[in-house]
Write a protein that holds these residues in place. Sequence first.
Motif, short mmCIF file in Angstrom:
data_model
loop_
_atom_site.label_atom_id
_atom_site.label_comp_id
_atom_site.label_asym_id
_atom_site.label_seq_id
_atom_site.Cartn_x
_atom_site.Cartn_y
_atom_site.Cartn_z
N GLY A 1 -12.43 -32.12 51.92
CA GLY A 1 -12.58 -31.75 53.32
C GLY A 1 -11.57 -32.41 54.23
O GLY A 1 -11.73 -32.39 55.45
N GLN A 2 -10.51 -32.97 53.65
CA GLN A 2 -9.49 -33.67 54.41
C GLN A 2 -8.19 -32.86 54.42
O GLN A 2 -7.87 -32.20 53.43
CB GLN A 2 -9.21 -35.06 53.82
N THR A 3 -7.47 -32.94 55.53
CA THR A 3 -6.18 -32.28 55.61
C THR A 3 -5.18 -32.96 54.68
O THR A 3 -5.13 -34.18 54.59
CB THR A 3 -5.65 -32.32 57.06
N SER A 4 -4.42 -32.14 53.96
CA SER A 4 -3.46 -32.67 52.98
C SER A 4 -2.09 -32.08 53.24
O SER A 4 -1.96 -30.89 53.56
CB SER A 4 -3.93 -32.33 51.56
N GLU A 5 -1.06 -32.91 53.12
CA GLU A 5 0.32 -32.47 53.30
C GLU A 5 1.17 -33.13 52.21
O GLU A 5 1.41 -34.34 52.26
CB GLU A 5 0.83 -32.84 54.68
N TYR B 1 0.79 -27.60 53.31
CA TYR B 1 -0.05 -28.18 54.35
C TYR B 1 -1.40 -27.48 54.23
O TYR B 1 -1.51 -26.27 54.49
CB TYR B 1 0.55 -27.96 55.74
N VAL B 2 -2.43 -28.20 53.81
CA VAL B 2 -3.75 -27.61 53.54
C VAL B 2 -4.73 -28.21 54.54
O VAL B 2 -4.87 -29.43 54.65
CB VAL B 2 -4.21 -27.90 52.10
N ARG B 3 -5.44 -27.32 55.26
CA ARG B 3 -6.42 -27.79 56.25
C ARG B 3 -7.73 -27.05 56.04
O ARG B 3 -7.78 -25.82 56.11
CB ARG B 3 -5.91 -27.53 57.66
N PRO B 4 -8.82 -27.77 55.78
CA PRO B 4 -10.14 -27.12 55.64
C PRO B 4 -10.59 -26.51 56.96
O PRO B 4 -10.25 -26.99 58.04
CB PRO B 4 -11.06 -28.27 55.21
N THR C 1 -3.83 -22.62 54.09
CA THR C 1 -2.72 -23.32 53.43
C THR C 1 -1.41 -22.74 53.92
O THR C 1 -1.22 -21.53 53.93
CB THR C 1 -2.81 -23.16 51.89
N VAL C 2 -0.52 -23.61 54.35
CA VAL C 2 0.83 -23.21 54.77
C VAL C 2 1.80 -23.70 53.70
O VAL C 2 1.81 -24.89 53.38
CB VAL C 2 1.19 -23.79 56.15
N LEU C 3 2.59 -22.78 53.14
CA LEU C 3 3.54 -23.10 52.08
C LEU C 3 4.96 -22.92 52.61
O LEU C 3 5.27 -21.88 53.19
CB LEU C 3 3.33 -22.21 50.85
#
Length: 568
Positions: free
Chosen positions: A300-304, A317-320, A330-332
């Motif tokens: 559940g945490q934003t990941s980059e 860039y992944v944001r729940p 998800t932004v690729l």
Amino acid sequence: MTLTFRAKLLASHLALVTAIVLLVVLELNRTLGGDLERQLDERLDQQAKGAAQWVGEGRRHPDKLAERLGLVVHAHVTIFDRDGNVLGDSSVVDLAHAPSGAGAPEFVDARAGATGRATRVVDGTATRFVAVQAADGLVLRLGAPLADIDATVVAMRHRLSFAFALAIGAALMLGWLASRLAARPLRAMTESATRIAQGDYAIVPSTSPDDFGVLSRTLASLAAQLEAKLGELTEERDRLSAILAGMAEGVLVVGADDVVALANPAAETMLGAALVGKALAGAVTDAALRAVIEEAARSGQTSEVEVESGSRAIALYVRPLAAQGGGLVTVLRDMTRLRKLLSLRRDFVANVSHELRTPVTAIQGYSETLLRGPVDDGTRKDFLEIIHRHARRLGALVEGLLTLSDLEARPPEQNVRERVEVAAIADHVRATLRERTAQRGGRVDVEIAAEVVARGDAVAVEQVIENLVDNAVKYGKNGGGRVRIAGRRRGDRVVLEVADDGPGIAPEHLPRLFERFYRVDAGRSRERGGTGLGLAIVKHLVEAMGGVVEVESVVGAGTTFRVDLPAW
């Protein structure tokens, strides 16, 4: 079976009328008999009291009096003595056999001074009796059959039934008309609602002042508002779709059920086509990329992060989307080109530094030697020649870098598009390089017809041919080598070829031959004055004119450079 509004309205109208008529019929049927009996009682009571006076006056002949009274009052008249014996009866001839009235309830009541009433069946006919006390203890009884009342009730029932049928018919007709009038605006609104559902919002409201008119105008207003809102939503959707479609970054939206809900073209280019509707495992087949997305969904945490996927580097860039009921976006971003550009920049800086270091070091060393003390004339001359040679090499390198920088910075609209007579330019290049060619013991042949004319920049074409011929002379066969400049028209294109019969180039070098500072044999290239920028300049010049440059080579058989330009 589903009833329409019109059928329901007609049925309710008919049911209401039927219920009212039935209640009226039942109430009349219930009260009519009682009312007629009360009227009969009142008539008999009045007639009995009046006849009782006659009995007192004419009691000497009660049998005849009873007969006369029966004709007057139109009833069965019976005169009793105190004991209930019949003294006179309007319908009995043989009084001796007439039944006694002593036990009759009406007789008992009359003897007690009240008005006696009773109903009995006599000879199969229901009869109403009213008895009153007369003079000398006599009792006068009047009897009237109830058959007339029953006949009246039956006749009334027949009339009520007929009226009921008429009322039902009238109710049907009026209900049909009412339902038709009521259903017409409702049908119009139903059609309007159907048109709204089909996307037609041009609704003409009713001008009627009743409730249906108000509802119709409300529906038209709702249609107009809905059309405006849908227009805004459509515009917003199109704007968002255009933004997503124009993004270089890939956007991937995964729902709470791990199914891809949205993917823009950039994401489909990176991950594969037709991603929408697929499960995450089927849409993102690369294990490293999928692991990052799944970990962000679990935590559940934003990941980059940046992931190496095959030959590509992709930043994620992944944001729940917890607030939207689950899922994630998800932004690729494909970092491959950027990484390549960074690598090229590092290589360029390293190559420039390497290329500059040798001449700068040589110039610095030999100049310091000359400055430290006197040297003989021969040594001074050699040192100065070395310094001059490296200075020329340094100047050529700087000039080449400036040329490349100018070509890369030049806007496309500044590129010249003019008539270029290729044969004349090739002859001019051959004349320019004649002395250098002679020093190598070779020759340059031009095989271009005069009608071969290209569309481009004459100066750029001359520079391209000169660089290619100069390379062919430098690195071709030493002594007796031949360089051929050929040209021909092929459709709407002009094809130029510069071929030598030198040692050729190994296949592994051909893909990188047009890179800056790339040399097949770095030592031999520097020895012959090469900077490693000539072919890079050729490629930029050709592409700026809308052309393509290619190279073919066979080790031991020579190299051919082919330039394809637009024809005039």
